[in-house]
Design an enzyme around this catalytic site. Structure first.
Site, PDB file in Angstrom:
ATOM      1  N   LYS A 234      -7.142  -9.274  -8.021  1.00  0.00           N
ATOM      2  CA  LYS A 234      -7.128  -9.525  -9.455  1.00  0.00           C
ATOM      3  C   LYS A 234      -6.988 -11.003  -9.816  1.00  0.00           C
ATOM      4  CE  LYS A 234      -7.964  -6.062 -11.416  1.00  0.00           C
ATOM      5  NZ  LYS A 234      -7.150  -5.005 -11.913  1.00  0.00           N
TER       6      LYS A 234
ATOM      7  N   SER B 190      -3.745   1.247  -2.160  1.00  0.00           N
ATOM      8  CA  SER B 190      -5.169   1.429  -2.499  1.00  0.00           C
ATOM      9  C   SER B 190      -6.050   0.883  -1.381  1.00  0.00           C
ATOM     10  CB  SER B 190      -5.508   0.783  -3.847  1.00  0.00           C
ATOM     11  OG  SER B 190      -5.600  -0.615  -3.736  1.00  0.00           O
TER      12      SER B 190
HETATM   13  N1  PMP Z   1      -6.309  -1.761  -5.979  1.00  0.00           N
HETATM   14  C1  PMP Z   1      -5.324  -2.406  -6.619  1.00  0.00           C
HETATM   15  C2  PMP Z   1      -3.971  -2.447  -5.996  1.00  0.00           C
HETATM   16  C3  PMP Z   1      -5.585  -3.000  -7.866  1.00  0.00           C
HETATM   17  O1  PMP Z   1      -4.585  -3.622  -8.518  1.00  0.00           O
HETATM   18  C4  PMP Z   1      -6.886  -2.910  -8.404  1.00  0.00           C
HETATM   19  C5  PMP Z   1      -7.151  -3.498  -9.742  1.00  0.00           C
HETATM   20  N2  PMP Z   1      -6.615  -2.719 -10.818  1.00  0.00           N
HETATM   21  C6  PMP Z   1      -7.875  -2.255  -7.698  1.00  0.00           C
HETATM   22  C7  PMP Z   1      -7.550  -1.703  -6.481  1.00  0.00           C
HETATM   23  C8  PMP Z   1      -9.294  -2.101  -8.227  1.00  0.00           C
HETATM   24  O2  PMP Z   1      -9.987  -3.292  -8.501  1.00  0.00           O
HETATM   25  P1  PMP Z   1     -10.975  -3.352  -9.756  1.00  0.00           P
HETATM   26  O3  PMP Z   1     -10.127  -3.469 -11.004  1.00  0.00           O
HETATM   27  O4  PMP Z   1     -11.798  -4.563  -9.560  1.00  0.00           O
HETATM   28  O5  PMP Z   1     -11.767  -2.091  -9.792  1.00  0.00           O
END
Ligand code: PMP
Length: 496
Positions: free
Chosen positions: A44, A285
């Site tokens: 981010k 994630s």
């Molecule tokens: N994993 C984590 C821990 C995140 O903070 C985010 C962003 N919200 C994402 C995955 C996904 O990235 P994006 O917002 O670019 O889809």
């Protein structure tokens, strides 16, 4: 890496794609793109820099204007870094259920954090931001809708991937989605410049909003309604309770080849495997996306090149289910190792029993120190007085207790710079040691009466004897006096 940067902002992006060696089938080449190499440890940071610089260019963000955004944490941390460097005030709105580390990091970086009830979900956070924007005239990056989010990924993340795989080619790119900025931007670029790369998108198996085939509805004011297939899930930062526009656009443009549902327990297992078998320490994630990449690897043709996105660092999850199986105390196996040698254990004292007593040599007390102690005591009859060391954990805990109880106090830090000249602190300590017949520090007085050290004060407090001592001298206190004073000590100092 390896050259001079003009500011921290120049270190955003250019994250490494690293080969996996010890997990998954050998017939494929599995790589991970580790976004925790960004300065604040997550993907981010790219978005934060992208949306702010875009708004500066277009003029919608004015110098010194307050920025406000709804975020599950990583965007807030990235924005806080960019705002700190560029000098914008920042207010982050976050549901109360996101990990405590994130809130405290954002505040550490100088921003404010406004919490919303978890029952109001992601849409509640966004609605709160809209209220704040309307009331105060602040600027919101709108990470879920701002095209600069996906564009930043098209311009940076995608270009890095295309460069890294220019020679060997990329067969599969695996990602999850939060705002879907990564998905939207990278998939657009891959479709154009590497049309043979299959785009594989993961989502929680209990919350398949893309997989449901049910399209996203919006309210008349444009805000998202909660998607009927959304359920609370484990992967912070993934799949909000609605399908964001960049994911919608990627679906409509047929930029997604396959959706992969991910089991939460397998995601945790994969996150731990990455740490314990590859030394790659990332968040939930990331493990979830890696779980998807492993499924791709199982069925991919031999020799395929697969790239899996790892969005953030594992340090952000110490207080979450990811660390539930990681205990603080020693396991049976660790206790066994501890007991395999004779000393320095909790079940056997290491201190020799027959240590000869040190002969007392009452040295000459320094007349100036004697006078100073008398004068300090004289001046502090109406509060608590502690002779202390500046950073000693016990002294620190006493300060915390006195502050929490609103008890007026003075501390004299005998090892502080002010007391170092001519060993003034040491000479005062010699006076105290003799006068109180007390060998250690801190030495605490309540309204002129010597009560002992930190644990002695805590014991008096616990026994309910501190209140009458304070009252007798008209020293005020509040109801925190009823709290267990030992709770102010760090856990490792609690008496066993
Ligand atoms: N994993 C984590 C821990 C995140 O903070 C985010 C962003 N919200 C994402 C995955 C996904 O990235 P994006 O917002 O670019 O889809």
């Amino acid at each position: 890496m390896g050259h001079l940067y003009q500011s921290i902002l120049d270190t955003v992006g250019n994250t490494p794609a690293v080969k996996i060696n010890n997990i998954g089938p050998e017939k494929v080449n599995l790589y991970v793109k580790i976004e925790s190499f960004n300065p604040m440890g997550s993907v981010k940071d790219r978005l934060a820099l992208g949306v702010i610089e875009d708004a500066e260019r277009s003029g919608v963000l004015k110098p010194g204007q307050t920025i406000v955004e709804a975020t599950s944490g990583n965007t807030g941390i990235g924005l806080a870094m960019v705002c700190a460097q560029k000098g914008y005030p920042l207010v982050i709105v976050m549901a109360e259920n996101f990990s405590i580390e994130r809130r405290r990091m954002i505040r550490f970086l100088g921003a404010k954090v406004i919490l919303t009830p978890s029952s109001d979900m992601g849409t509640g956070m966004i609605a709160k931001v809209n209220e704040l924007v309307e009331t105060h005239g602040w600027w919101q990056p709108s990470q879920f809708d701002n095209p600069a989010n996906a564009e930043m990924h098209e311009r940076t993340t995608a270009v890095e991937i295309l460069d890294d795989f220019a020679e060997i080619g990329l067969d599969y790119w695996v990602t999850g989605f939060g705002t879907s900025g990564t998905l939207g931007g990278v998939s657009r670029a891959l479709r154009q410049k590497s049309p043979d790369t299959k785009i594989m998108v993961c989502e929680p198996d209990n919350s398949q909003i893309l997989g449901s085939g049910i399209s996203q509805q919006r309210n008349p004011d444009g805000t998202y309604q909660t998607h009927p297939n959304f359920r609370p899930h484990l992967m912070q930062g993934w799949s909000p309770n609605f399908i964001p526009r960049f994911a919608e656009e990627a679906m409509e443009a047929k930029n997604i080849d396959e959706l992969i549902p991910i089991n939460g327990n397998f995601a945790i297992q994969c996150t731990m495997d990455l740490a314990q078998k590859e030394g790659i320490f990332v968040g939930t994630s990331s493990g979830a996306t890696f779980a998807g990449a492993l499924q791709v690897a199982e069925t991919a043709p031999e020799g395929s090149n697969i790239l899996c996105m790892l969005p953030d660092t594992g340090e952000r999850y110490l207080s979450t289910p990811l660390f539930e199986s990681i205990v603080e105390d020693m396991s049976d196996e660790e206790i066994e190792i501890s007991r395999s040698t004779p000393g320095y254990r909790f079940d056997v004292s290491t201190v020799p029993v027959d240590e000869p007593e040190k002969p007392e040599v009452p040295g000459e007390l320094d007349p100036a120190a004697l006078a100073e102690v008398a004068s300090i005591l004289e001046q502090n009859q109406e509060q608590v007085l502690m002779f202390s060391l500046e950073w000693c954990e016990f002294c620190w805990s006493v300060r915390k207790m006195l502050a929490a109880c609103d008890i007026p106090y003075v501390t004299v830090d005998l090892d502080s710079v002010a007391f170092q000249e001519n060993d003034r602190g040491g000479k005062i300590l010699a006076v105290l040691n003799q006068q109180n017949d007390w060998p250690t520090i801190p030495q605490i007085y309540v309204g002129g009466e010597f009560v002992g050290g930190a644990t002695d004060l805590f014991d008096i407090g616990k026994a309910g004897e501190l209140q009458p001592k304070l009252s007798a001298r008209n020293i005020p206190y509040n109801e925190s006096i009823n709290r267990d004073p030992y709770s102010f000590l760090p856990a490792w100092l609690h008496p066993r």
